[in-house]
Design an enzyme around this catalytic site. Structure first.
Site, short mmCIF file in Angstrom:
data_model
loop_
_atom_site.label_atom_id
_atom_site.label_comp_id
_atom_site.label_asym_id
_atom_site.label_seq_id
_atom_site.Cartn_x
_atom_site.Cartn_y
_atom_site.Cartn_z
N HIS A 153 0.84 -1.22 0.00
CA HIS A 153 0.00 0.00 0.00
C HIS A 153 0.86 1.26 0.00
O HIS A 153 0.43 2.31 0.47
CB HIS A 153 -0.94 0.04 1.21
CG HIS A 153 -1.70 -1.23 1.44
ND1 HIS A 153 -2.95 -1.46 0.94
CD2 HIS A 153 -1.33 -2.36 2.10
CE1 HIS A 153 -3.36 -2.67 1.30
NE2 HIS A 153 -2.37 -3.24 1.99
N SER A 274 16.20 20.37 -16.01
CA SER A 274 15.05 21.21 -16.35
C SER A 274 15.57 22.47 -17.01
O SER A 274 16.62 23.00 -16.62
CB SER A 274 14.28 21.55 -15.08
OG SER A 274 13.53 22.74 -15.26
N LYS A 280 16.95 20.59 -10.79
CA LYS A 280 16.27 19.34 -11.15
C LYS A 280 17.17 18.31 -11.80
O LYS A 280 18.03 18.64 -12.60
CB LYS A 280 15.10 19.64 -12.10
CG LYS A 280 13.93 20.37 -11.47
CD LYS A 280 13.25 19.57 -10.36
CE LYS A 280 12.40 18.46 -10.91
NZ LYS A 280 11.24 18.94 -11.65
N GLU A 287 10.27 7.48 -16.63
CA GLU A 287 8.97 8.09 -16.95
C GLU A 287 8.52 7.74 -18.36
O GLU A 287 7.36 7.40 -18.61
CB GLU A 287 9.05 9.61 -16.79
CG GLU A 287 9.23 10.06 -15.35
CD GLU A 287 9.52 11.54 -15.28
OE1 GLU A 287 8.57 12.32 -15.21
OE2 GLU A 287 10.71 11.92 -15.32
#
Ligand code: ARG
Length: 455
Positions: A153, A274, A280, A287
């Site tokens: 979970h 970024s 970043k 992804e």
């Protein structure tokens, strides 16, 4: 190719609409291989002379070499790869070329080409899976000592070796490889000789063609043979499962690389920055892979949907089988390769992992097991430890901070040795069942996989 029946030229619009050579050209090697084998059967049946056959074979090889070097001009008006090659062969060698299509239809030809292509690709995909498994095992070995919280979970559950977590993926990809190899058995059946639908009045030796093309079996029903794309659906479904596994691995990598987890860092070479936020470092490989699972699932649904309403046997709809198949193969192959490379540059952050795994609540089940070993029924033990955890929450402390008196107030079964349970080392050492992550088990699994993957 069908000029006898027609008075008018095919409309330019239809040519554009129906051509497939812009994507099925990639079947050229398999088409040529299939035609060379077919010509052997034609020769054996006395339909072409040995001399004609060698002109066919030489001509096809010459065309193959030109395609390979990018010197061959594909013509859209010749529709597909099959007609492009055959027409060019006939242009070059004349009559023997015009005899090649005897007792053959593009319906059994395209089924053959696709099977040859998928047979080869399924082998390469298994190779890609093996490389990824090796990269996972290598990453696991580099961090054999690291323990992290395991999650259910997405809540901290119990401690596990980082290696154990990675080896879970090795198991998944092993099943994927098995599935591909199993699917390959159904791919690996020769459809050529089925003609358009009902074989041919001209008898060719299908067993000879099967031997030449290394097929262990030939199809037994000509109608099934030209309408069957089950093998492609099976492959797409196996690829969808691989994409799902890659996507779940991606999700773990993304979480682990976040500032919230900090369990791993990914090398610069496999992350991006970024354009706006200088701090970043983004896990784009993971992804993108998670994202690409969508198109791989889509390709499976696309082919299933194309096939579902088709009456027997071949229908032109079936030309729509190729792009989804090509796309899923390309997508999954690329994802397997980049993931294997990226894993090589992943480092676990042992401090952050140790910090996370030092959460004593991870050992709450171990405490319940302690009570079980002191003759308390598990359900009662579970409740007692639940109360201990609640007490800690109330006092803003952790399980090891409670006193023996606190524990004994909850259950008289507690003795002074209860505190010895509360170490990760103890917890790991005790997990000895087959499949559980004791240090010995994890080491044995690492050794097992290294052995299996080295051959
Ligand atoms: N380009 C076609 C395909 O990919 C080849 C078979 C065509 N057969 C036919 N009868 N038009 O399915």
């Amino acid at each position: 190719m069908w000029k006898g029946r027609f008075k008018e030229q095919t409309a330019e619009l239809l040519q554009q609409y129906s051509e497939s050579v812009s994507f099925d050209w990639r079947l050229w090697r398999h088409d040529i291989e299939g035609s060379i084998a077919h010509s052997a059967a034609l020769e054996k049946a006395g339909l072409i002379t040995p001399e004609e056959r060698s002109r066919i074979v030489d001509g096809l090889r010459e065309i193959g070499a030109e395609i390979e070097q990018g010197r061959f001009e594909f013509k859209r008006e010749l529709e597909d790869i099959h007609m492009n090659i055959e027409a060019e062969l006939t242009r070059r060698i004349g009559d023997p070329g015009a005899k090649l299509h005897t007792a053959r239809s593009r319906n059994d030809q395209v089924a053959l080409d696709l099977r040859l292509y998928l047979r080869e690709e399924s082998g390469e995909l298994v190779g890609g899976l093996r490389d990824l498994q090796r990269a996972l095992v290598e990453l696991a070995e580099r961090h054999a000592e690291v323990v992290i919280p395991g999650y259910t979970h997405l809540q901290r559950a119990q401690p596990v070796y980082f290696a154990h977590h990675l080896l879970a993926y090795v198991e998944m990809f092993a099943r994927d490889a098995e599935r591909l190899l199993d699917c390959r058995k159904r791919i690996n059946v020769l459809p050529l000789g089925s003609g358009a639908i009902a074989g041919s009045t001209i008898l060719l030796d299908r067993e000879l063609v099967a031997r030449l093309l290394d097929f262990p079996a030939v199809t037994q029903n000509s109608m099934d043979a030209v309408s069957d794309r089950d093998f492609a659906v099976e492959l797409l479904s196996a690829l969808a499962l691989i994409a799902m596994h890659l996507s779940r691995l991606s999700e773990d990598v993304i979480l682990w690389a976040s500032s919230e987890f900090k369990f791993i860092s990914i090398s610069d070479a496999f992350t991006t920055g970024s354009s706006l936020m200088p701090q970043k470092k983004n896990p784009d490989v993971a992804e993108l892979t998670r994202g690409k699972a969508g198109r791989v699932y889509g390709n499976l649904v696309s082919l299933l949907t194309t096939l579902k309403g088709l009456p027997m046997t071949y229908n032109r709809d079936m030309q729509e089988d190729k792009e989804p198949v090509f796309d899923s193969i390309d997508t999954v192959k690329a994802a397997l390769a980049i993931f294997a490379a990226m894993l090589g540059g992943i480092r676990a952050n042992s401090e952050a992992c140790a910090q996370a795994v030092s959460d004593p609540n991870l050992l709450a089940t171990d405490l319940a097991d302690y009570l079980v070993n002191h003759a308390v029924p598990f359900r009662q033990a579970h409740e007692v430890i639940g109360k201990a955890v609640a007490l800690c929450a109330e006092r803003r402390c952790e399980l090891p901070d409670l006193t023996l008196a606190d524990y004994q107030a909850l259950s008289p079964a507690f003795e002074a040795d209860v505190f010895a349970v509360l170490t990760v080392e103890k917890s790991m050492a005790a997990r000895q069942a087959v499949g559980a992550p004791s240090p010995q088990n994890v080491a044995a699994q690492l050794a097992r996989w290294k052995g299996l993957l080295s051959s």
